[in-house]
Design a protein around this motif. Structure first.
Motif, mmCIF file in Angstrom:
data_model
loop_
_atom_site.group_PDB
_atom_site.id
_atom_site.type_symbol
_atom_site.label_atom_id
_atom_site.label_comp_id
_atom_site.label_asym_id
_atom_site.label_seq_id
_atom_site.Cartn_x
_atom_site.Cartn_y
_atom_site.Cartn_z
ATOM 1 N N ALA A 135 0.833 -1.207 0.000
ATOM 2 C CA ALA A 135 0.000 0.000 0.000
ATOM 3 C C ALA A 135 0.867 1.257 0.000
ATOM 4 C CB ALA A 135 -0.931 -0.013 1.216
ATOM 5 N N ARG A 136 1.998 1.192 0.691
ATOM 6 C CA ARG A 136 2.869 2.371 0.771
ATOM 7 C C ARG A 136 3.339 2.825 -0.615
ATOM 8 N NH1 ARG A 136 5.621 4.686 5.003
ATOM 9 N NH2 ARG A 136 4.749 3.130 6.404
ATOM 10 N N SER A 137 3.745 1.850 -1.443
ATOM 11 C CA SER A 137 4.227 2.222 -2.778
ATOM 12 C C SER A 137 3.067 2.703 -3.661
ATOM 13 C CB SER A 137 4.986 1.060 -3.435
ATOM 14 O OG SER A 137 4.248 -0.121 -3.385
ATOM 15 N N LEU A 138 1.862 2.193 -3.397
ATOM 16 C CA LEU A 138 0.684 2.680 -4.123
ATOM 17 C C LEU A 138 0.424 4.152 -3.816
ATOM 18 C CD1 LEU A 138 -2.228 0.099 -3.793
ATOM 19 C CD2 LEU A 138 -1.564 1.257 -5.873
ATOM 20 N N PHE A 139 0.475 4.499 -2.524
ATOM 21 C CA PHE A 139 0.239 5.892 -2.132
ATOM 22 C C PHE A 139 1.291 6.811 -2.768
ATOM 23 C CE2 PHE A 139 -2.168 4.108 1.574
ATOM 24 C CZ PHE A 139 -3.353 4.781 1.355
ATOM 25 N N ALA A 140 2.534 6.340 -2.779
ATOM 26 C CA ALA A 140 3.614 7.161 -3.343
ATOM 27 C C ALA A 140 3.391 7.373 -4.841
ATOM 28 C CB ALA A 140 4.961 6.487 -3.089
ATOM 29 N N ALA A 141 3.006 6.289 -5.556
ATOM 30 C CA ALA A 141 2.791 6.405 -6.998
ATOM 31 C C ALA A 141 1.589 7.295 -7.296
ATOM 32 C CB ALA A 141 2.601 5.018 -7.606
ATOM 33 N N ALA A 142 0.532 7.170 -6.463
ATOM 34 C CA ALA A 142 -0.663 7.996 -6.665
ATOM 35 C C ALA A 142 -0.305 9.475 -6.505
ATOM 36 C CB ALA A 142 -1.756 7.595 -5.672
ATOM 37 N N ALA A 143 0.504 9.762 -5.496
ATOM 38 C CA ALA A 143 0.911 11.154 -5.264
ATOM 39 C C ALA A 143 1.763 11.668 -6.420
ATOM 40 C CB ALA A 143 1.680 11.264 -3.952
ATOM 41 N N GLY A 144 2.472 10.738 -7.101
ATOM 42 C CA GLY A 144 3.326 11.111 -8.220
ATOM 43 C C GLY A 144 2.590 11.175 -9.544
ATOM 44 N N GLY A 145 1.269 10.925 -9.534
ATOM 45 C CA GLY A 145 0.482 11.092 -10.744
ATOM 46 C C GLY A 145 0.167 9.813 -11.510
ATOM 47 N N ALA A 193 -2.595 3.770 -9.744
ATOM 48 C CA ALA A 193 -2.437 3.847 -8.287
ATOM 49 C C ALA A 193 -3.442 4.832 -7.692
ATOM 50 C CB ALA A 193 -1.011 4.271 -7.933
ATOM 51 N N ALA A 194 -3.630 5.958 -8.374
ATOM 52 C CA ALA A 194 -4.579 6.963 -7.882
ATOM 53 C C ALA A 194 -5.991 6.388 -7.824
ATOM 54 C CB ALA A 194 -4.544 8.198 -8.781
ATOM 55 N N GLY A 195 -6.321 5.519 -8.777
ATOM 56 C CA GLY A 195 -7.644 4.896 -8.787
ATOM 57 C C GLY A 195 -7.858 4.005 -7.571
ATOM 58 N N VAL A 196 -6.838 3.213 -7.241
ATOM 59 C CA VAL A 196 -6.948 2.318 -6.077
ATOM 60 C C VAL A 196 -7.058 3.145 -4.788
ATOM 61 C CG1 VAL A 196 -5.788 0.512 -4.732
ATOM 62 C CG2 VAL A 196 -5.656 0.484 -7.237
ATOM 63 N N VAL A 197 -6.217 4.172 -4.684
ATOM 64 C CA VAL A 197 -6.228 5.031 -3.494
ATOM 65 C C VAL A 197 -7.565 5.750 -3.376
ATOM 66 C CG1 VAL A 197 -5.228 7.133 -2.488
ATOM 67 C CG2 VAL A 197 -3.726 5.327 -3.377
ATOM 68 N N ASP A 198 -8.055 6.279 -4.499
ATOM 69 C CA ASP A 198 -9.313 7.021 -4.476
ATOM 70 C C ASP A 198 -10.472 6.118 -4.041
ATOM 71 O OD1 ASP A 198 -10.728 9.462 -4.972
ATOM 72 O OD2 ASP A 198 -11.700 8.401 -6.619
ATOM 73 N N ARG A 199 -10.419 4.881 -4.477
ATOM 74 C CA ARG A 199 -11.482 3.942 -4.113
ATOM 75 C C ARG A 199 -11.477 3.718 -2.594
ATOM 76 N NH1 ARG A 199 -12.628 -1.880 -5.208
ATOM 77 N NH2 ARG A 199 -14.898 -1.917 -5.329
ATOM 78 N N ALA A 200 -10.282 3.603 -2.025
ATOM 79 C CA ALA A 200 -10.164 3.400 -0.578
ATOM 80 C C ALA A 200 -10.667 4.633 0.182
ATOM 81 C CB ALA A 200 -8.712 3.101 -0.213
ATOM 82 N N VAL A 201 -10.289 5.807 -0.302
ATOM 83 C CA VAL A 201 -10.721 7.051 0.362
ATOM 84 C C VAL A 201 -12.244 7.183 0.281
ATOM 85 C CG1 VAL A 201 -10.619 9.575 0.274
ATOM 86 C CG2 VAL A 201 -8.524 8.233 -0.010
ATOM 87 N N GLN A 202 -12.804 6.881 -0.898
ATOM 88 C CA GLN A 202 -14.265 6.949 -1.059
ATOM 89 C C GLN A 202 -14.961 5.957 -0.137
ATOM 90 O OE1 GLN A 202 -15.892 9.308 -2.590
ATOM 91 N NE2 GLN A 202 -13.888 10.130 -3.080
ATOM 92 N N ALA A 203 -14.374 4.768 -0.006
ATOM 93 C CA ALA A 203 -14.962 3.744 0.878
ATOM 94 C C ALA A 203 -14.963 4.244 2.322
ATOM 95 C CB ALA A 203 -14.171 2.438 0.762
ATOM 96 N N ALA A 204 -13.858 4.859 2.734
ATOM 97 C CA ALA A 204 -13.776 5.395 4.097
ATOM 98 C C ALA A 204 -14.796 6.510 4.292
ATOM 99 C CB ALA A 204 -12.357 5.901 4.367
#
Ligand SMILES: [Zn+2]
Length: 304
Positions: free
Chosen positions: A200-210, A214-225
């Protein structure tokens, strides 16, 4: 006045002597070694507690509070968790410790004592009710209402990590697809990111880098929360939601922003009545919260 707090996890057991200000006076960490037997673990815990009380004298402590990874029965004081504590089925931890030390002993779920700790001396202090969500390998949660752990039938606590989010999600061991844990836990995010991302850590880093994937996976988690926060606000109507766990160490703002935005559209309660805060006690929340069970006045009542 002091009490002992114990936090039992799959790999380690933390033991601490805590005073009425929530300060840890002494602490120790032992390997759990659950597979070596429950009796042996109790012996090692008892030796550790005895060593801590050596110069204090056991009469000085008001009790021993224990937080442990569930399933467990808090009313009977029985741990029944062979899933992460190998061989620990139907294990009474309260009787042997209360016999040895002559003080009251209580067993609670680890998420519950962490929430109590945050309510006594951390991010939940002065708020009522408080709901805490912990995002780590899994997603845990607890509710503290009027200074007490919210209990359901059989004394059990609500499993907030299994709030349903999306019927398209992955199947979870809780019995449905697409619950909060199956989308927003560290292990679920890591699984969604494979094979491109190791965790998950590398996913967050890649999402932040554009990175779009990765941004899709992170966004899905944030939306779920955010959707889970919506459900929690419409059921418990907490004054404060506390977010803890390893994921929140670095990603609190991202998740809190998503939650605040979503809650801002609600019409059935005032968004201003709910605040979202980052847990402030870190991994000590469990031991100080367990000790708080025997420190009168530690958990504040309703904010007036
Ligand atoms: Zn689930």
């Amino acid at each position: 006045m002091e009490a002992v707090g114990i936090d039992i996890g799959g790999t380690k057991m933390a033991v601490a002597l805590v005073n009425t200000s929530g300060l840890i006076i002494k602490r120790a960490v032992l390997a759990t070694e659950a597979g070596q037997g429950f009796g042996r673990a109790v012996d090692r815990l008892a030796d550790c507690v005895r060593g801590m009380l050596g110069d204090t004298g056991q009469g000085a402590v008001t009790g021993i509070g224990i937080g442990c990874a569930g399933p467990l029965d808090p009313t009977a004081g029985i741990i029944n968790n062979p899933y992460t504590l190998t061989g620990w089925s139907n294990c009474d931890i309260v009787t042997p410790l209360s016999r040895r030390f002559g003080v009251p002993v209580r067993l609670e779920n680890d998420a519950d004592v962490a929430a109590l700790g945050e309510c006594a001396w951390g991010a939940g202090a002065g708020f009522d009710p408080v709901v805490m969500l912990t995002f780590g390998t899994g997603v845990g949660g607890a509710a503290v209402v009027q200074g007490r752990i919210y209990r359901g039938a059989n004394g059990e606590h609500p499993e907030l990590g299994h709030i349903p989010i999306s019927s398209n999600g992955l199947e979870c061991y809780c019995g449905i697809r697409g619950c909060l844990e199956s989308i927003a836990s560290g292990s679920a995010m890591a699984a969604a990111g494979r094979p491109r991302f190791a965790d998950a850590r590398s996913l967050f880093a890649a999402a932040a880098g554009g990175d779009d994937f990765a941004a899709g996976v992170v966004d899905r988690a944030v939306q779920a929360a955010a959707m889970a926060a919506w459900t929690l606000c419409h059921t418990f109507l907490p004054e404060r939601i506390v977010l803890g766990g390893g994921i929140m160490d670095d990603q609190f703002e991202l998740f809190a922003r998503g939650m605040r935005k979503h809650l801002g559209t609600a019409t059935q309660f005032s968004r201003k009545s709910v605040s979202i805060a980052k847990a402030s006690l870190g991994s000590d929340a469990g031991i100080v919260g367990a000790a708080s069970l025997f420190l009168p006045g530690a958990v504040r009542g309703p904010a007036s």
